[in-house]
Design a protein around this motif. Structure first.
Motif, mmCIF file in Angstrom:
data_model
loop_
_atom_site.group_PDB
_atom_site.id
_atom_site.type_symbol
_atom_site.label_atom_id
_atom_site.label_comp_id
_atom_site.label_asym_id
_atom_site.label_seq_id
_atom_site.Cartn_x
_atom_site.Cartn_y
_atom_site.Cartn_z
ATOM 1 N N GLN A 1 0.822 -1.201 0.000
ATOM 2 C CA GLN A 1 0.000 0.000 0.000
ATOM 3 C C GLN A 1 0.861 1.258 0.000
ATOM 4 O O GLN A 1 0.507 2.259 -0.631
ATOM 5 C CB GLN A 1 -0.951 -0.001 1.201
ATOM 6 N N ALA A 2 2.011 1.205 0.660
ATOM 7 C CA ALA A 2 2.902 2.371 0.685
ATOM 8 C C ALA A 2 3.450 2.703 -0.696
ATOM 9 O O ALA A 2 3.810 3.848 -0.977
ATOM 10 C CB ALA A 2 4.051 2.121 1.660
ATOM 11 N N LYS A 3 3.484 1.686 -1.582
ATOM 12 C CA LYS A 3 4.001 1.887 -2.936
ATOM 13 C C LYS A 3 2.906 2.209 -3.946
ATOM 14 O O LYS A 3 3.175 2.277 -5.145
ATOM 15 C CB LYS A 3 4.760 0.638 -3.389
ATOM 16 N N SER A 4 1.656 2.388 -3.470
ATOM 17 C CA SER A 4 0.536 2.625 -4.381
ATOM 18 C C SER A 4 0.723 3.912 -5.165
ATOM 19 O O SER A 4 1.072 4.971 -4.610
ATOM 20 C CB SER A 4 -0.768 2.690 -3.585
ATOM 21 N N ASN A 5 0.478 3.842 -6.472
ATOM 22 C CA ASN A 5 0.534 5.027 -7.335
ATOM 23 C C ASN A 5 -0.841 5.633 -7.578
ATOM 24 O O ASN A 5 -0.945 6.709 -8.158
ATOM 25 C CB ASN A 5 1.158 4.656 -8.687
ATOM 26 N N LYS B 1 -4.381 6.188 -2.720
ATOM 27 C CA LYS B 1 -3.236 6.396 -1.839
ATOM 28 C C LYS B 1 -3.690 6.626 -0.398
ATOM 29 O O LYS B 1 -4.846 6.950 -0.136
ATOM 30 C CB LYS B 1 -2.414 7.584 -2.333
ATOM 31 N N GLY B 2 -2.772 6.459 0.525
ATOM 32 C CA GLY B 2 -3.086 6.662 1.925
ATOM 33 C C GLY B 2 -2.886 5.404 2.735
ATOM 34 O O GLY B 2 -2.455 4.370 2.221
ATOM 35 N N LEU B 3 -3.214 5.486 4.022
ATOM 36 C CA LEU B 3 -3.046 4.336 4.903
ATOM 37 C C LEU B 3 -3.905 3.168 4.444
ATOM 38 O O LEU B 3 -3.461 2.016 4.429
ATOM 39 C CB LEU B 3 -3.422 4.713 6.337
ATOM 40 N N ILE B 4 -5.149 3.456 4.052
ATOM 41 C CA ILE B 4 -6.064 2.429 3.552
ATOM 42 C C ILE B 4 -6.389 2.740 2.099
ATOM 43 O O ILE B 4 -6.901 3.817 1.784
ATOM 44 C CB ILE B 4 -7.356 2.373 4.382
#
Length: 466
Positions: free
Chosen positions: A58-62, A106-109
């Motif tokens: 999730q931290a790598k989500s574009n 993007k984001g935590l969830i």
């Protein structure tokens, strides 16, 4: 109801214990096979470091659109079944799966969704072809020339490396893996959770309440494969743990409301190098017991298989023994390929008290300069099937254990060959052609599977649009 609640509570307790054991596996993984690899206690594993933890997906989500994908799978499916004494079945169908998978916000969830359109066009096939062509809810519908429907749709959320989905899905677990041997695969409706937070360990859980069966365009209720018993809801939980390329362990549980609770264990260990010889041993074990209202009767079933294979260069030979230790047939979820026993072939060898032995040879032509081309040949023999305990009992299932007026019994064998070719590169990369020939011969008129010849040709063409 109290029995079912106690069964569910026990299932959750067993699952929790497995999670704790798996999380501690880095500290004691070598102890499991110390008797075969060590003469003394193995050294302790190194302490856990941050490098061992998987990087957050999730931290790598574009973004929702930026990480989206649109893929096509085009399939040509042709089958001819010659059922000795029961006629013939022919079908030829072109199938297509158009699947859009979004990324995550993007984001935590992260949030997203997937949607697909499944479609098929019949070239050949008529009455009696069943789910090889179109199948209506009333059992008819084989005259339909073409059909289309949303085969997969879901909404999804991701935090770190854990994904939760709800919708019509292609599940990937030992109980609900699709029986994908027709023009289009079955899909199930429900919730799923998959987590890869611990390196080498995948945890999954979920619940389903309906299925889009092979050949059908609308959802129907769940049933068991052999008993045909209706199930209002199925719950599963479990995980797969791997340690390098040599060791793998899986432990799963499933609850079919008011029918059964089922547990599955598999363990695989390999040693050696294919350049000389690589040995692989595998255990698969199921325990099934009835719960709640026992809608398929009283069940106490143990089913297991042991397999040993050796690989030398391009050649692999496997021998497998399987046994059903029960008065009942070993059963699993309908529309799934949920029988992971080694001798689950075109015939499952899963009747009461049945024993079976199989021998398989696989040739990988990559070693001879033809990458992507493989040939598998096998033979299997089953004996000691005995359904007399159930057939002569007073349960509602007694009739299911009688074939031609007698209890299930007899011996049978099967031989088969599967040559296949998968394009290794270029514009047609991963396009596959696979031909199946399977001959089953029953030596008894009292065994459920009769003598038959099956010919099947499957061509899959995947297309990555974006």
């Amino acid at each position: 109801m109290k029995k079912q609640k106690r069964s569910i509570a026990l299932s959750i307790l067993l699952f929790s214990g497995f999670m704790a054991t798996a999380a501690a596996s880095h500290a004691d993984e070598a102890d499991a096979d110390a008797s075969t690899r060590h003469t003394e206690a193995p050294p302790a594993s190194p302490p856990h470091t941050e490098a061992d933890a998987p990087v957050s997906s999730q931290a790598k989500s574009n973004g929702l659109i930026e990480d989206s994908h649109f893929n096509l799978l085009l399939r040509s499916y042709t089958e001819h079944d010659d059922l000795k004494g029961s006629g013939k079945k022919d079908a030829s169908v072109l199938g297509a799966q158009a699947v859009f998978e979004s990324g995550y916000t993007k984001g935590l969830i992260g949030l997203g969704g997937d949607v697909s359109l499944f479609g098929a066009f019949k070239l050949n096939g008529g009455e009696g072809a069943g789910n090889r062509v179109h199948l209506g809810t009333d059992g008819g519908g084989s005259g339909q020339l073409a059909w289309a429907y949303p085969g997969v749709w879901d909404v999804k959320a991701r935090i770190s490396n854990t994904v939760v989905k709800y919708g019509q899905q292609l599940f990937d677990n030992p109980f609900l893996v699709p029986h994908d041997n027709r023009s289009l695969p079955p899909t199930y409706r429900g919730f799923s959770l998959a987590s890869d937070e611990i390196k080498g360990l995948t945890l999954k859980a979920g619940t389903v309440d309906a299925v889009l069966a092979r050949g059908m365009t609308s959802v129907t209720g769940l049933t068991t494969e052999y008993g045909g018993t209706h199930i209002s809801r199925f719950i599963y939980f479990g995980g797969d743990w791997t340690h390098d390329a040599d060791t793998a362990v899986s432990l799963w549980g499933g609850i079919a409301n008011d029918v059964w609770q089922q547990y599955y264990l598999s363990a695989t260990q390999s040693i050696g190098d294919p350049a000389s010889i690589r040995w692989t041993g595998a255990l698969n074990y199921y325990y099934t017991s009835s719960i709640g209202d026992q809608r398929q009767g009283a069940i106490t079933n143990n089913a297991y298989s042991l397999a040993l294979s050796g690989t030398h260069g391009a050649h692999t030979v496997q021998v497998a023994y399987q046994q059903i230790v029960s008065d009942q047939t070993f059963d699993y979820m309908g529309q799934s390929a949920g029988d992971y026993l080694s001798n689950s072939l075109d015939v499952d060898y899963n009747q009461p008290h049945e024993k079976s032995l199989s021998l398989t040879y696989t040739l990988d032509m990559k070693r001879y300069g033809v990458p992507g081309f493989k040939v598998s040949l096998w033979g299997a023999y089953g004996w000691d099937a005995d359904g007399s305990a159930m057939a002569n009992g007073n349960s509602a299932q007694a009739a299911a254990y009688r074939i031609n007026g007698q209890p299930i019994q007899g011996t049978h064998y099967q031989v088969g060959v599967i040559p296949s070719y998968t394009v290794p590169g270029g514009k047609l990369k991963n396009t596959s052609i696979k031909f199946y020939y399977m001959h089953h011969h029953s030596n008894s008129p009292y065994y459920p599977d009769g003598t038959s010849d099956v010919y099947r040709l499957m061509v899959n063409l995947p297309v990555n649009v974006f």
